[in-house]
Design a protein around this motif. Structure first.
Motif, PDB file in Angstrom:
ATOM      1  N   SER A 106       8.185   7.189  -0.874  1.00  0.00           N
ATOM      2  CA  SER A 106       7.509   6.047  -0.252  1.00  0.00           C
ATOM      3  C   SER A 106       8.026   4.722  -0.802  1.00  0.00           C
ATOM      4  CB  SER A 106       5.997   6.150  -0.475  1.00  0.00           C
ATOM      5  OG  SER A 106       5.471   7.324   0.103  1.00  0.00           O
ATOM      6  N   VAL A 107       8.183   4.656  -2.110  1.00  0.00           N
ATOM      7  CA  VAL A 107       8.663   3.415  -2.732  1.00  0.00           C
ATOM      8  C   VAL A 107      10.111   3.144  -2.350  1.00  0.00           C
ATOM      9  CG1 VAL A 107       9.138   2.285  -4.936  1.00  0.00           C
ATOM     10  CG2 VAL A 107       7.024   3.564  -4.627  1.00  0.00           C
ATOM     11  N   VAL A 126       2.718   5.701 -12.098  1.00  0.00           N
ATOM     12  CA  VAL A 126       2.670   7.133 -11.771  1.00  0.00           C
ATOM     13  C   VAL A 126       3.577   7.932 -12.703  1.00  0.00           C
ATOM     14  CG1 VAL A 126       3.381   8.821 -10.029  1.00  0.00           C
ATOM     15  CG2 VAL A 126       1.937   6.901  -9.375  1.00  0.00           C
ATOM     16  N   VAL A 180       5.590   9.933  -3.875  1.00  0.00           N
ATOM     17  CA  VAL A 180       5.475   8.532  -4.313  1.00  0.00           C
ATOM     18  C   VAL A 180       6.859   7.896  -4.400  1.00  0.00           C
ATOM     19  CG1 VAL A 180       4.743   7.045  -6.207  1.00  0.00           C
ATOM     20  CG2 VAL A 180       3.339   8.996  -5.551  1.00  0.00           C
ATOM     21  N   LEU A 181       7.815   8.634  -4.949  1.00  0.00           N
ATOM     22  CA  LEU A 181       9.180   8.112  -5.068  1.00  0.00           C
ATOM     23  C   LEU A 181       9.802   7.864  -3.696  1.00  0.00           C
ATOM     24  CD1 LEU A 181      11.265   7.437  -7.266  1.00  0.00           C
ATOM     25  CD2 LEU A 181      12.158   9.762  -7.001  1.00  0.00           C
ATOM     26  N   PRO A 240       3.862  -1.880  -5.079  1.00  0.00           N
ATOM     27  CA  PRO A 240       4.364  -0.496  -5.036  1.00  0.00           C
ATOM     28  C   PRO A 240       5.268  -0.145  -6.213  1.00  0.00           C
ATOM     29  CG  PRO A 240       4.476  -1.484  -2.864  1.00  0.00           C
ATOM     30  CD  PRO A 240       4.084  -2.570  -3.802  1.00  0.00           C
ATOM     31  N   LEU A 241       6.092  -1.098  -6.662  1.00  0.00           N
ATOM     32  CA  LEU A 241       6.958  -0.813  -7.811  1.00  0.00           C
ATOM     33  C   LEU A 241       6.136  -0.595  -9.076  1.00  0.00           C
ATOM     34  CD1 LEU A 241       9.805  -3.400  -7.172  1.00  0.00           C
ATOM     35  CD2 LEU A 241       9.906  -0.929  -6.837  1.00  0.00           C
ATOM     36  N   PHE A 282      -0.362   6.179  -1.650  1.00  0.00           N
ATOM     37  CA  PHE A 282       0.990   5.990  -1.119  1.00  0.00           C
ATOM     38  C   PHE A 282       1.178   6.687   0.230  1.00  0.00           C
ATOM     39  CE2 PHE A 282       2.245   4.541  -5.380  1.00  0.00           C
ATOM     40  CZ  PHE A 282       3.126   3.531  -5.044  1.00  0.00           C
ATOM     41  N   ARG A 332       3.001   0.419  -9.191  1.00  0.00           N
ATOM     42  CA  ARG A 332       2.268   1.678  -9.039  1.00  0.00           C
ATOM     43  C   ARG A 332       3.183   2.874  -9.293  1.00  0.00           C
ATOM     44  NH1 ARG A 332      -3.151   0.412  -9.127  1.00  0.00           N
ATOM     45  NH2 ARG A 332      -3.572  -1.302  -7.668  1.00  0.00           N
ATOM     46  N   CYS A 333       4.416   2.785  -8.837  1.00  0.00           N
ATOM     47  CA  CYS A 333       5.358   3.880  -9.062  1.00  0.00           C
ATOM     48  C   CYS A 333       5.657   4.033 -10.554  1.00  0.00           C
ATOM     49  CB  CYS A 333       6.650   3.613  -8.281  1.00  0.00           C
ATOM     50  SG  CYS A 333       7.881   4.919  -8.407  1.00  0.00           S
ATOM     51  N   HIS A 357      -3.068   8.319  -6.651  1.00  0.00           N
ATOM     52  CA  HIS A 357      -1.830   7.593  -6.340  1.00  0.00           C
ATOM     53  C   HIS A 357      -1.123   8.202  -5.134  1.00  0.00           C
ATOM     54  CE1 HIS A 357      -1.414   4.565  -9.473  1.00  0.00           C
ATOM     55  NE2 HIS A 357      -1.858   5.436 -10.380  1.00  0.00           N
ATOM     56  N   ARG A 358      -1.048   9.537  -5.087  1.00  0.00           N
ATOM     57  CA  ARG A 358      -0.398  10.185  -3.925  1.00  0.00           C
ATOM     58  C   ARG A 358      -1.143   9.842  -2.635  1.00  0.00           C
ATOM     59  NH1 ARG A 358      -0.223  14.908  -7.364  1.00  0.00           N
ATOM     60  NH2 ARG A 358       1.879  15.251  -8.197  1.00  0.00           N
TER      61      ARG A 358
END
Length: 444
Positions: A10-11, A86, A7-8, A79-80, A136, A82-83, A132-133
């Motif tokens: 991807s963001v 997470v 996730v990190l 995305p921010l 993303f 969602r991160c 979430h994974r």
């Protein structure tokens, strides 16, 4: 609980590439290049919007009363958020004991021909992190092949025309290439997990390294070949791109129509028939975009409830890479024949050789991955090397059959010719005896 590193990543790629695109478009505007500015913004903002829609669709936020989340996605900040969500879930999961858990059953990889079924307790926090994974991962694939791939091609084409590389454009191209390779890597992992959903799949670090090298060589050589061909034959590259894109776009639909299967209705319960059609069209669009630049690792099958063919077809993989290698070689040959003065100081034969070797290196890493590092290689009915050997045997057998049939036809022709010649020779040999018999009768 596993750290949400995917996730990190991807963001980070999403934010870095979007920021670099906005900066580069401002430099094009200040330099008076309005067309380059418009195309750069198009290939940056379009995938951003598709990423927001993907995250909303996977989390099913359209049917939930969450106006703040919808507003953040509308402002391209989804995305921010969602991160942040997470990492809040990940940090709280270590301090709060969950009263409710669900039990999932997975089968282990077979050992000595035996596969055991194991049960695993999954809490609510872990289930949310899994969602979430998954979201993303899909967003990274969309960003890579509907945004970063055409963006990298555009920026490299501008560099070839202007014969100048700025620091901002160079950084932007590196980020775009990393985004495409990461998206292709996530596509491989998603394909493995979807195909072998009932098994507990664990991907080793060497497998990630092998996939990264495979995709890096494949995508880099493909983009460079397309840019070189575009720089000398701008009209014909449209024909090549349309032919590739439309072939992969309509191929799943042609297979679906030929199968005679009913229209799939069980993709998502909340979707109507029109919504299902839109989702399927978007999937085929993404499928075509992936195969334009690299092997998609999955075969889209619309008449399948999972929409993906779970059988491992080595021959489709072989045919794809053979045709793609021939196409790259042909495009490089056309570039060599029609290259202009901007490539005056480029050693063309050496560049062609390097690109072809680079593509062959990608194929080599792919074979190494499937042969040695694939997490489910024990489930293969046949390995890559065995399938390649069988294909060579079939090809050799066909050649032998053709040669034997040709030789048999030649022997038949020779035998028929000999048969036609033998009666005439017998007639000729009988003529003197007939003449002698007539003389004897007259003398008598």
């Amino acid at each position: 609980m596993k750290f949400p590193g995917s996730v990190l990543a991807s963001v980070f790629l999403f934010v870095a590439e979007t920021t670099a695109a906005l900066y580069l478009s401002s430099t094009y505007r200040s330099g008076g290049d309005g067309m380059w500015q418009a195309l750069t913004l198009l290939f940056s903002l379009l995938p951003c919007a598709l990423v927001q829609l993907t995250l909303l669709f996977v989390h099913r936020d359209f049917s939930r009363d969450r106006p703040l989340v919808l507003l953040l996605h509308l402002l391209q900040l989804g995305p921010l958020f969602r991160c942040f969500e997470v990492f809040c879930i990940y940090c709280q999961s270590n301090h709060i004991e969950e009263p409710y858990v669900s039990i999932t059953k997975k089968r282990q990889m077979p050992k000595n021909g035996l596969s055991e079924e194991i049960e695993k307790e999954v809490g609510q926090a872990e289930g949310k992190l899994f969602t979430h994974r998954s979201a993303f991962s899909r967003a990274s694939v969309i960003q890579a092949f509907l945004g970063s791939a055409p963006q990298l091609t555009l920026q490299l084409y501008i560099t070839a025309l202007q014969q100048d590389v700025t620091i901002g454009r160079c950084l932007f191209m590196v980020l775009s290439l990393l985004s495409i390779v990461y998206g292709a890597l996530r596509c491989n992992i998603l394909a493995i997990k979807i195909k072998y959903d009932e098994y507990d799949v664990k991907v080793k670090p060497l497998a990630y390294v092998c996939i990264f090298l495979w995709r890096s060589f494949e995508i880099a050589t493909r983009v460079i070949v397309l840019v070189l061909f575009t720089s000398v034959l701008k009209t014909w590259v449209v024909v090549d791109i349309l032919l590739n894109f439309l072939s992969f776009l309509f191929y799943p639909w042609i297979l679906f129509w030929c199968s005679g299967s009913p229209f799939p209705e069980n993709i998502e319960k909340a979707l109507s028939r029109v919504g299902t059609t839109i989702v399927l069209c978007f999937l085929t669009l993404l499928y075509a975009g992936i195969n334009m630049f690299c092997w998609s690792a999955v075969q889209l099958k619309i008449n399948n409830p999972d929409l993906i063919s779970k059988s491992q077809n080595w021959y489709q993989l072989l045919v794809y890479y053979m045709l793609r290698f021939i196409e790259n070689a042909f495009l490089l040959l056309m570039w060599y024949l029609y290259k202009t003065d901007i490539y005056m100081y480029v050693c063309a034969p050496l560049l062609i050789l390097q690109l072809l070797i680079g593509y062959c290196t990608a194929i080599l890493f792919m074979i190494v991955f499937y042969q040695f590092f694939h997490p489910c290689k024990k489930l293969f009915s046949s390995s890559v090397s065995e399938s390649f050997q069988e294909w060579l045997k079939c090809a050799c057998c066909d050649c032998r059959r053709r040669k034997s049939s040709e030789s048999a036809e030649k022997t038949d022709l020779r035998s028929s010719a000999d048969r036609e010649e033998t009666p005439s020779s017998s007639k000729i040999s009988s003529m003197p005896s007939q003449i002698l018999n007539a003389d004897e009768l007259f003398s008598a």
